[in-house]
Write a protein that holds these residues in place. Structure first.
Motif, mmCIF file in Angstrom:
data_model
loop_
_atom_site.group_PDB
_atom_site.id
_atom_site.type_symbol
_atom_site.label_atom_id
_atom_site.label_comp_id
_atom_site.label_asym_id
_atom_site.label_seq_id
_atom_site.Cartn_x
_atom_site.Cartn_y
_atom_site.Cartn_z
ATOM 1 N N GLN A 1 4.434 16.336 8.642
ATOM 2 C CA GLN A 1 5.350 16.345 7.501
ATOM 3 C C GLN A 1 6.444 15.284 7.691
ATOM 4 O O GLN A 1 6.770 14.899 8.816
ATOM 5 N N PRO A 2 7.025 14.808 6.590
ATOM 6 C CA PRO A 2 8.129 13.844 6.695
ATOM 7 C C PRO A 2 9.300 14.432 7.475
ATOM 8 O O PRO A 2 9.511 15.651 7.489
ATOM 9 N N ASP A 3 10.051 13.555 8.109
ATOM 10 C CA ASP A 3 11.265 13.964 8.810
ATOM 11 C C ASP A 3 12.288 14.471 7.795
ATOM 12 O O ASP A 3 12.343 14.006 6.664
ATOM 13 N N GLU A 4 13.105 15.409 8.213
ATOM 14 C CA GLU A 4 14.105 15.986 7.299
ATOM 15 C C GLU A 4 15.032 14.933 6.710
ATOM 16 O O GLU A 4 15.491 15.046 5.575
ATOM 17 N N ARG A 5 15.291 13.876 7.463
ATOM 18 C CA ARG A 5 16.185 12.825 6.993
ATOM 19 C C ARG A 5 15.557 12.041 5.845
ATOM 20 O O ARG A 5 16.264 11.333 5.100
ATOM 21 N N LEU B 229 0.853 -1.183 0.000
ATOM 22 C CA LEU B 229 0.000 0.000 0.000
ATOM 23 C C LEU B 229 0.887 1.230 0.000
ATOM 24 O O LEU B 229 1.885 1.272 0.723
ATOM 25 N N VAL B 230 0.537 2.217 -0.805
ATOM 26 C CA VAL B 230 1.291 3.470 -0.828
ATOM 27 C C VAL B 230 0.338 4.626 -0.542
ATOM 28 O O VAL B 230 -0.707 4.767 -1.196
ATOM 29 N N ASP B 231 0.692 5.435 0.445
ATOM 30 C CA ASP B 231 -0.025 6.673 0.749
ATOM 31 C C ASP B 231 0.850 7.842 0.337
ATOM 32 O O ASP B 231 2.044 7.876 0.656
ATOM 33 N N SER B 232 0.253 8.794 -0.361
ATOM 34 C CA SER B 232 1.016 9.904 -0.940
ATOM 35 C C SER B 232 0.558 11.240 -0.377
ATOM 36 O O SER B 232 -0.629 11.443 -0.093
ATOM 37 N N GLN B 233 1.523 12.157 -0.253
ATOM 38 C CA GLN B 233 1.275 13.472 0.330
ATOM 39 C C GLN B 233 1.963 14.532 -0.527
ATOM 40 O O GLN B 233 3.135 14.396 -0.885
ATOM 41 N N VAL B 234 1.229 15.592 -0.850
ATOM 42 C CA VAL B 234 1.809 16.697 -1.616
ATOM 43 C C VAL B 234 2.583 17.602 -0.669
ATOM 44 O O VAL B 234 2.039 18.105 0.319
ATOM 45 N N LEU B 235 3.874 17.802 -0.960
ATOM 46 C CA LEU B 235 4.708 18.686 -0.144
ATOM 47 C C LEU B 235 4.791 20.084 -0.742
ATOM 48 O O LEU B 235 5.005 21.059 -0.020
ATOM 49 N N GLU B 236 4.640 20.193 -2.041
ATOM 50 C CA GLU B 236 4.719 21.494 -2.699
ATOM 51 C C GLU B 236 3.888 21.441 -3.984
ATOM 52 O O GLU B 236 3.997 20.497 -4.757
ATOM 53 N N GLY B 237 3.085 22.441 -4.185
ATOM 54 C CA GLY B 237 2.266 22.505 -5.387
ATOM 55 C C GLY B 237 1.981 23.947 -5.758
ATOM 56 O O GLY B 237 0.993 24.535 -5.313
ATOM 57 N N LYS B 238 2.877 24.520 -6.541
ATOM 58 C CA LYS B 238 2.679 25.892 -6.982
ATOM 59 C C LYS B 238 3.427 26.109 -8.289
ATOM 60 O O LYS B 238 4.486 25.518 -8.531
ATOM 61 N N GLY B 239 2.849 26.919 -9.147
ATOM 62 C CA GLY B 239 3.481 27.186 -10.436
ATOM 63 C C GLY B 239 3.720 25.902 -11.203
ATOM 64 O O GLY B 239 2.821 25.079 -11.382
ATOM 65 N N LYS B 240 4.953 25.704 -11.643
ATOM 66 C CA LYS B 240 5.308 24.525 -12.439
ATOM 67 C C LYS B 240 5.626 23.300 -11.575
ATOM 68 O O LYS B 240 5.746 22.201 -12.090
#
Length: 480
Positions: A473-477, A406-417
């Motif tokens: 949010q995901p960990d920086e690592r 199973l894969v769960d997906s999250q948008v971290l950035e969505g602007k412009g291109k």
């Protein structure tokens, strides 16, 4: 077909009946199974185990939620309320007549009744029936949960509505109902198998070849051609540029040569039977039947998936069936982009999923996220798309063939291109197997340069990014 659970009745739970039950169960149907064999539940459990291992590997998305299997004590309990009935009892006409009489006593008048018989014609099966038109031959090939061909043979005076409904049901569970134009002994496919079987018996009896040598002649040669082109298309190619007419002109005269003994059968003496059995034991006796079945199923999955990638033969049928299955939907606040089984051809010599396949999983997840915002095939056809320009994969645990992922997906950035997505891949127990991150840039396919998406797509990307920004949010690592 609607998404509501439907019920199929399976009468007879042997090798064929059990595999029929598995095909329906794994396509979301409830199944009521009648078989007086005291070992029926154990045998069905083993067949279903093999089917659960193999069938989901053919698809890139999850099959429907498995239906409920109920073992019942009577035929009446099995067929009451069922919308499809499949008879798979031993090949005795008197027994089949008794079974059909019990079916008719409890089943709805228009419910289709298919028979797995390989030898009897529908006019023979329906003798004495109250509603003979809804009884027809539905002859499958083992294993029914993987091989799609079903020979559908209606009898004289067939109820076309019932047979048509049955064909629609068979198609809905990924099968290929081949309508046989007229009643004929052994239908179509078994007539070919019988001819090959006769010749093989003579080759063994005359000492020309062993059972293993005959099998090698098939599996290393024409069996591979037949698997994806059949007989006539194979021979059309053999005719070269002039095609089938040239092939027949060139090789037709050979049909009069005394090559074969197809119209004669060697006497199956005790000595010949022992000779064949001993050779077969030498060839395959090191493996149990269940191990041979698992090997067969893995090979079939790999071959049919290869055909699927080429959009040919049985593979084309699987792809068409896959399009009818439910696509991943939103899972809470995140997006469930992948729900599938790892196929056997994705594994390496260590027995686990190859690194490149993790990339494919996350690529497929990105495709799902593109479709979610409107960057679907039609959008791409119009000349616009997203390209991945940077990515990272972290491998956390082994992933094995037959495992559901199973894969769960999250948008971290969505602007412009920009469209930046993070994925977490887990097993059914929730254990994290890998993570992936992708930065996608919108591209004009005409100029092959970055560009701003259409307003409708951009608005969806921005809305999804805003909704996901408030989530953990995901960990920086874990990030690029």
């Amino acid at each position: 077909m609607s998404s509501a659970k439907k019920t199929a009745a399976i009468i007879g739970g042997g090798v064929i009946g059990g595999a029929w039950a598995a095909r329906f169960l794994l396509n979301g149907w409830d199944v009521r199974l009648f078989d007086p064999d005291p070992e029926a539940e154990r045998k069905m459990s083993e067949v279903l185990g093999n089917a659960r291992h193999a069938l989901p590997m053919l698809y890139e998305i999850a099959l429907p939620e498995e239906g409920t299997l109920t073992h019942v004590a009577t035929i009446s309990e099995a067929v009451a309320g069922a919308v499809y009935i499949q008879e798979s009892v031993p090949e005795r006409l008197d027994l089949k007549h008794k079974v059909f009489a019990k079916i008719e006593a409890s089943a709805a008048m228009k419910t289709p009744v298919g028979s797995s018989t390989s030898g009897f014609k529908p006019s023979e099966l329906s003798e004495g029936a109250k509603h003979p038109g809804r009884i027809f031959v539905a002859h499958p090939f083992n294993p029914v949960y993987l091989l799609p061909l079903i020979e559908v043979v209606p009898g004289p005076g067939a109820d076309e509505a019932a047979v048509g409904a049955a064909e629609a049901i068979l198609k809905s569970v990924g099968l290929y109902p081949l309508r046989v134009r007229a009643e004929i002994d052994a239908h179509i496919a078994d007539r070919f198998l019988e001819a090959v079987w006769r010749e093989a018996l003579w080759l063994v009896k005359d000492g020309v070849a062993t059972t293993e040598e005959i099998d090698n002649a098939i599996r290393y040669g024409f069996g591979l051609r037949w698997a994806q082109m059949g007989l006539f298309e194979t021979y059309r190619i053999a005719g070269g540029e002039a095609g089938m007419a040239h092939f027949i002109a060139q090789f037709g005269p050979a049909l009069k040569w005394p090559w074969t003994k197809l119209m004669d059968v060697p006497e199956l003496t005790d000595d010949l039977i022992k000779q064949i059995a001993d050779q077969s034991d030498t060839q395959s006796g090191a493996l149990t039947i269940r191990e041979l079945e698992r090997l067969r199923d893995n090979n079939l999955v790999a071959m049919m998936r290869a055909l699927k990638q080429q959009g040919a033969a049985a593979g084309k049928l699987i792809a068409e069936h896959e399009e009818t299955l439910a696509r991943p939907a939103a899972e809470g606040a995140l997006v469930r982009t992948i729900d599938r089984t790892v196929p056997v051809d994705w594994t390496d010599y260590n027995g686990h999923m190859n690194e490149s396949r993790y990339g494919q999983v996350f690529s497929d997840a990105a495709d799902a996220m593109m479709r979610l915002v409107g960057a679907d095939p039609a959008y791409i056809e119009s000349g616009k798309s997203y390209f991945t320009v940077d990515s990272r994969i972290r491998y956390l645990n082994e992933t094995l063939a037959g495992q559901r992922i199973l894969v769960d997906s999250q948008v971290l950035e969505g602007k412009g291109k920009k469209y930046r997505v993070f994925h977490r891949m887990k097993n059914e127990a929730g254990e994290e197997l890998a993570t992936g991150e992708q930065l996608m840039i919108h591209v004009d396919l005409t100029t092959r340069r970055s560009s701003v998406p259409d307003d409708a797509v951009l608005q969806k990307v921005e809305a999804l990014a805003a909704a996901h920004a408030v989530l953990p949010q995901p960990d920086e690592r874990e990030l690029l």
